[in-house]
Design a protein around this motif. Structure first.
Motif, PDB file in Angstrom:
ATOM      1  N   GLY A 121      -2.934  -5.701   5.232  1.00  0.00           N
ATOM      2  CA  GLY A 121      -3.339  -6.932   4.589  1.00  0.00           C
ATOM      3  C   GLY A 121      -3.980  -6.783   3.235  1.00  0.00           C
ATOM      4  O   GLY A 121      -3.764  -7.417   2.344  1.00  0.00           O
ATOM      5  N   CYS A 169      -1.659  -5.659   0.597  1.00  0.00           N
ATOM      6  CA  CYS A 169      -1.137  -6.894  -0.039  1.00  0.00           C
ATOM      7  C   CYS A 169      -1.877  -7.237  -0.965  1.00  0.00           C
ATOM      8  O   CYS A 169      -1.513  -7.775  -2.175  1.00  0.00           O
ATOM      9  N   THR A 198      -2.314  -5.911  -4.370  1.00  0.00           N
ATOM     10  CA  THR A 198      -1.138  -5.820  -5.202  1.00  0.00           C
ATOM     11  C   THR A 198      -1.070  -7.285  -5.679  1.00  0.00           C
ATOM     12  O   THR A 198      -0.624  -7.385  -6.916  1.00  0.00           O
TER      13      THR A 198
END
Length: 138
Positions: free
Chosen positions: A116, A119, A122
């Motif tokens: 998580g 992510c 990113t």
């Protein structure tokens, strides 16, 4: 998915991730002595200093995630911290048979948290975070 749905999903995801670290950091304050002793038993030097730094990282990092401030940097920092915690405190490969499954579960939980955070590192905060606010034109 519309932009609004994406922004909402990112905000909820950041908040849920942040709550995890916030509660963890606050809980360590009330159990400071026992957790510092546990950390020292794992061979960590200056356990009380490391624990104080951990509390600051978890509480401040969680608030930054929730607010959407410096999300990419905070996510990477928490990811590295979580990886270290997984290896040091949940070494299932070295656990006794009675604690193997528990340590494996905690290790995998940390791996999922790291996913998580990766992510978030990113995509950033999304448009409903401080990072994405545009200064108003004068």
């Amino acid at each position: 998915m519309t932009h609004q749905h994406s922004a909402l999903s990112l905000m909820i995801g950041r908040t849920l991730m942040g709550v995890l670290f916030f509660v963890s950091g606050l809980n360590k304050i009330g159990q400071f002595t026992s957790i510092a002793s546990f950390m020292a038993s794992k061979g960590l030097p200056a356990a009380e200093v490391l624990l104080a730094a951990t509390i600051v990282l978890e509480v401040c990092g969680s608030l930054a995630l929730i607010a959407g401030w410096r999300v990419r940097y905070v996510a990477w920092t928490l990811l590295i911290f979580t990886a270290g915690a997984a290896v040091i405190f949940h070494a299932f490969w070295a656990a006794e048979a009675a604690t193997y499954q528990n340590q494996l579960n905690h290790f995998l939980k940390n791996v999922a948290i790291m996913g998580g955070l990766l992510c978030l590192s990113t995509v950033g905060s999304g448009s409903w975070g401080i990072d994405e606010r545009k200064p108003e034109k004068e």
